[in-house]
Design a protein around this motif. Structure first.
Motif, PDB file in Angstrom:
ATOM      1  N   VAL A 130       0.748  -1.276  -0.005  1.00 34.40           N
ATOM      2  CA  VAL A 130      -0.070  -0.157  -0.057  1.00 34.40           C
ATOM      3  C   VAL A 130       1.038   1.135   0.052  1.00 34.40           C
ATOM      4  N   LEU A 131       1.887   1.218   0.763  1.00 30.19           N
ATOM      5  CA  LEU A 131       2.724   2.308   0.828  1.00 30.19           C
ATOM      6  C   LEU A 131       3.626   2.842  -0.635  1.00 30.19           C
ATOM      7  N   ALA A 132       4.103   1.740  -1.125  1.00 32.44           N
ATOM      8  CA  ALA A 132       4.629   1.657  -2.312  1.00 32.44           C
ATOM      9  C   ALA A 132       3.599   2.341  -3.363  1.00 32.44           C
ATOM     10  N   ALA A 133       2.242   1.870  -3.369  1.00 32.75           N
ATOM     11  CA  ALA A 133       1.375   2.042  -4.519  1.00 32.75           C
ATOM     12  C   ALA A 133       0.821   3.514  -4.159  1.00 32.75           C
ATOM     13  N   ILE A 134       0.728   4.051  -2.887  1.00 34.56           N
ATOM     14  CA  ILE A 134       0.620   5.555  -2.698  1.00 34.56           C
ATOM     15  C   ILE A 134       1.749   6.309  -3.169  1.00 34.56           C
ATOM     16  N   LEU A 135       3.189   5.849  -3.018  1.00 30.81           N
ATOM     17  CA  LEU A 135       4.444   6.679  -3.554  1.00 30.81           C
ATOM     18  C   LEU A 135       4.236   6.778  -5.156  1.00 30.81           C
ATOM     19  N   VAL A 136       3.881   5.613  -5.691  1.00 30.03           N
ATOM     20  CA  VAL A 136       3.809   5.563  -7.376  1.00 30.03           C
ATOM     21  C   VAL A 136       2.636   6.544  -7.919  1.00 30.03           C
ATOM     22  N   LEU A 145      -6.434 -15.538  -3.810  1.00 27.46           N
ATOM     23  CA  LEU A 145      -6.585 -14.623  -4.955  1.00 27.46           C
ATOM     24  C   LEU A 145      -7.761 -13.543  -4.429  1.00 27.46           C
ATOM     25  N   LEU A 146      -8.493 -14.058  -3.333  1.00 20.53           N
ATOM     26  CA  LEU A 146      -9.359 -12.987  -2.808  1.00 20.53           C
ATOM     27  C   LEU A 146      -8.943 -11.504  -2.259  1.00 20.53           C
ATOM     28  N   SER A 147      -7.411 -11.965  -2.028  1.00 20.09           N
ATOM     29  CA  SER A 147      -7.009 -11.028  -1.227  1.00 20.09           C
ATOM     30  C   SER A 147      -6.561  -9.664  -2.638  1.00 20.09           C
ATOM     31  N   ILE A 148      -6.690  -9.915  -3.698  1.00 18.87           N
ATOM     32  CA  ILE A 148      -6.455  -9.003  -4.769  1.00 18.87           C
ATOM     33  C   ILE A 148      -7.533  -8.003  -4.676  1.00 18.87           C
ATOM     34  N   PRO A 149      -8.902  -8.315  -4.881  1.00 15.41           N
ATOM     35  CA  PRO A 149     -10.029  -7.241  -4.709  1.00 15.41           C
ATOM     36  C   PRO A 149      -9.770  -6.535  -3.272  1.00 15.41           C
ATOM     37  N   ILE A 150      -9.443  -7.404  -2.074  1.00  5.49           N
ATOM     38  CA  ILE A 150      -9.394  -6.723  -0.859  1.00  5.49           C
ATOM     39  C   ILE A 150      -8.298  -5.786  -0.830  1.00  5.49           C
ATOM     40  N   PHE A 151      -7.234  -5.999  -1.375  1.00  7.20           N
ATOM     41  CA  PHE A 151      -6.130  -5.086  -1.528  1.00  7.20           C
ATOM     42  C   PHE A 151      -6.363  -3.784  -2.225  1.00  7.20           C
ATOM     43  N   LEU A 152      -7.182  -4.138  -3.358  1.00  3.88           N
ATOM     44  CA  LEU A 152      -7.698  -3.047  -4.299  1.00  3.88           C
ATOM     45  C   LEU A 152      -8.642  -1.865  -3.380  1.00  3.88           C
ATOM     46  N   SER A 192       0.294  15.297  -0.613  1.00  2.46           N
ATOM     47  CA  SER A 192      -0.448  14.230  -0.700  1.00  2.46           C
ATOM     48  C   SER A 192      -0.289  12.896   0.063  1.00  2.46           C
ATOM     49  N   ILE A 193       1.381  12.487  -0.255  1.00  2.00           N
ATOM     50  CA  ILE A 193       1.949  11.463   0.589  1.00  2.00           C
ATOM     51  C   ILE A 193       2.009  11.908   2.093  1.00  2.00           C
ATOM     52  N   VAL A 194       1.997  12.781   2.428  1.00  2.00           N
ATOM     53  CA  VAL A 194       2.152  13.125   3.934  1.00  2.00           C
ATOM     54  C   VAL A 194       0.786  13.040   4.372  1.00  2.00           C
ATOM     55  N   VAL A 195      -0.303  13.431   3.894  1.00  2.00           N
ATOM     56  CA  VAL A 195      -1.664  13.438   4.406  1.00  2.00           C
ATOM     57  C   VAL A 195      -2.069  11.998   4.407  1.00  2.00           C
ATOM     58  N   THR A 196      -1.868  11.479   3.538  1.00  2.00           N
ATOM     59  CA  THR A 196      -1.948  10.107   3.576  1.00  2.00           C
ATOM     60  C   THR A 196      -1.467   9.100   4.351  1.00  2.00           C
ATOM     61  N   ALA A 233      -7.965   1.883  -2.583  1.00  2.00           N
ATOM     62  CA  ALA A 233      -8.888   2.804  -2.935  1.00  2.00           C
ATOM     63  C   ALA A 233      -9.028   3.869  -1.741  1.00  2.00           C
ATOM     64  N   ILE A 234      -9.063   3.132  -0.441  1.00  2.00           N
ATOM     65  CA  ILE A 234      -9.513   4.178   0.448  1.00  2.00           C
ATOM     66  C   ILE A 234      -8.465   5.062   0.690  1.00  2.00           C
ATOM     67  N   TYR A 235      -7.131   4.458   0.822  1.00  2.00           N
ATOM     68  CA  TYR A 235      -6.073   5.563   0.894  1.00  2.00           C
ATOM     69  C   TYR A 235      -5.993   6.632  -0.081  1.00  2.00           C
ATOM     70  N   TYR A 236      -5.965   5.984  -1.379  1.00  2.00           N
ATOM     71  CA  TYR A 236      -5.823   6.718  -2.666  1.00  2.00           C
ATOM     72  C   TYR A 236      -6.824   7.839  -2.770  1.00  2.00           C
ATOM     73  N   ALA A 237      -7.976   7.537  -2.179  1.00  2.00           N
ATOM     74  CA  ALA A 237      -9.041   8.698  -2.065  1.00  2.00           C
ATOM     75  C   ALA A 237      -8.253   9.884  -1.123  1.00  2.00           C
ATOM     76  N   VAL A 238      -8.026   9.371  -0.086  1.00  2.00           N
ATOM     77  CA  VAL A 238      -7.452  10.703   0.755  1.00  2.00           C
ATOM     78  C   VAL A 238      -6.422  11.413  -0.117  1.00  2.00           C
ATOM     79  N   SER A 239      -5.444  10.594  -0.757  1.00  2.00           N
ATOM     80  CA  SER A 239      -4.179  11.046  -1.439  1.00  2.00           C
ATOM     81  C   SER A 239      -4.942  11.962  -2.685  1.00  2.00           C
ATOM     82  N   SER A 240      -5.882  11.516  -3.554  1.00  2.00           N
ATOM     83  CA  SER A 240      -6.473  12.130  -4.389  1.00  2.00           C
ATOM     84  C   SER A 240      -7.098  13.680  -4.014  1.00  2.00           C
TER      85      SER A 240
END
Length: 352
Positions: free
Chosen positions: A216-222, A288-295, A318-322, A299-306
């Motif tokens: 999640v952290l790497a995904a937010i950075l990217v 495999l169910l962890s894929i949609p769970i991870f998404l 955006s990164i600091v706030v997230t 999405a929750i953290y990316y909503a804050v970043s966005s």
């Protein structure tokens, strides 16, 4: 519709331009490549271990008593093969009947018993006369010793010891062999059924740390720069010159970031799933169910970043706030767990 697809492609291009992404993909590939050679196979138990001996004092007493007698017996077969030094130490031992065998003596006795297992001449039919042998032991004992492999000889001799001393030596049907590529690493006395929950626990810990935290952290950075870059001079003017809605533009950028991270998460999780299935024979559909769970989590953290990207138009902010939002969620979750375990549960128990 074509304009929104172009925006979606731009989101992928922005993420691909990030060095963090390529570092993440390289680390993911290295982790999968390092884990892939690990293999797990189950084979019949051929060794005695510490937990195989239920009562060492009683076992030693029986072997010594039978060994000093002239009649053929399993103890006689063992006693005649033990060294004079070990026999002398056993003769000078103190408190064996009370279970006070020293740790060093127990280790030496276990080594001495294991050294007997490869002996092809260990089995003497008159010595085991009157002892009920199970089907597997009888099948191995009836075969010609020359037709047995080394592992089958060890298995036969171990089973003979189990049949002769059922209350002193625990039975073991199978043990696990852990290997890396073609090289054996270690053997474990547990069976595959017993090891499966342990393996699942290790996989859950890996998923929790590498995917739930680092992922999640790497995904937010990217993805953090995607929304702020939209408002850079020239970029927003070019986009708004097309007949597209601002709200749909934001949602398309958001969906592009989520779709891109989905592909990367699926790469790691499906790779791990294939390794578990092919190398460990553990096909877990729940992984495999962890894929949609991870998404969903991303999405929750990316909503804050966005949202932070729209308000401040800066990727660092955006990164600091997230991260601050992440820390707040962690504190709330930890506080809830601590309160339930220390105060609420105890209060309920007292009330009941």
């Amino acid at each position: 519709m074509r304009a929104y697809l172009a925006v979606l492609k731009d989101s992928f291009r922005e993420a691909l331009a990030s060095r963090v992404l390529w570092i993440l993909l390289a680390l993911t590939t290295l982790v999968l490549a390092a884990v892939a050679p690990i293999g797990l196979s189950e084979k019949p138990a051929t060794q005695l271990r510490r937990n195989s001996i239920l009562n060492m004092s009683a076992l030693v007493s029986k072997i010594e008593t039978q060994g000093r007698a002239d009649d053929p017996s399993p103890g006689n077969q063992i006693w005649t093969r033990w060294s004079d030094d070990l026999k002398r130490r056993l003769a000078n031992r103190a408190g064996v009947e009370a279970g006070n065998v020293s740790a060093d003596l127990v280790s030496d006795l276990l080594d001495a018993l294991n050294k007997l297992l490869p002996d092809r001449k260990f089995y003497d039919p008159p010595a085991w006369r009157g002892i009920d042998l199970n089907a597997e032991t009888k099948a191995l004992a009836d075969r010609s010793v020359d037709s047995l492999t080394d592992d089958e000889v060890k298995r036969r001799n171990r089973l003979l010891l189990e049949m002769a001393y059922p209350t002193e030596i625990a039975s073991a049907n199978a043990e696990l062999s852990i290997s890396y590529l073609v090289w054996p690493v270690t053997e474990s006395p547990v069976s595959r059924a017993e090891a499966t929950p342990i393996i699942k626990g290790i996989v859950a810990a890996i998923m929790n740390f590498f995917v739930g935290t680092l992922g999640v952290l790497a995904a937010i950075l990217v993805t953090a720069p995607i929304i702020p870059h939209t408002f850079e001079p020239g970029a927003i003017d070019l986009l708004l010159s097309k007949p597209i809605s601002r709200s749909l533009l934001f949602l398309t950028k958001f969906a592009g970031g989520c779709a891109f991270i989905l592909l990367n998460a699926a790469y790691f999780i499906i790779g791990l799933w294939l390794i578990l299935g092919l190398r460990f024979d553990l096909w877990s559909g729940r992984l495999l169910l962890s894929i949609p769970i991870f998404l969903f989590l991303f999405a929750i953290y990316y909503a804050v970043s966005s949202l932070a990207g729209v308000l401040w138009r800066n990727a660092v902010v955006s990164i600091v706030v997230t991260i601050l939002f992440w820390a707040a969620c962690f504190v709330v979750g930890t506080t809830k767990t601590v309160m339930e375990e220390t105060w609420l549960n105890s209060s309920r128990h007292m009330k009941l």
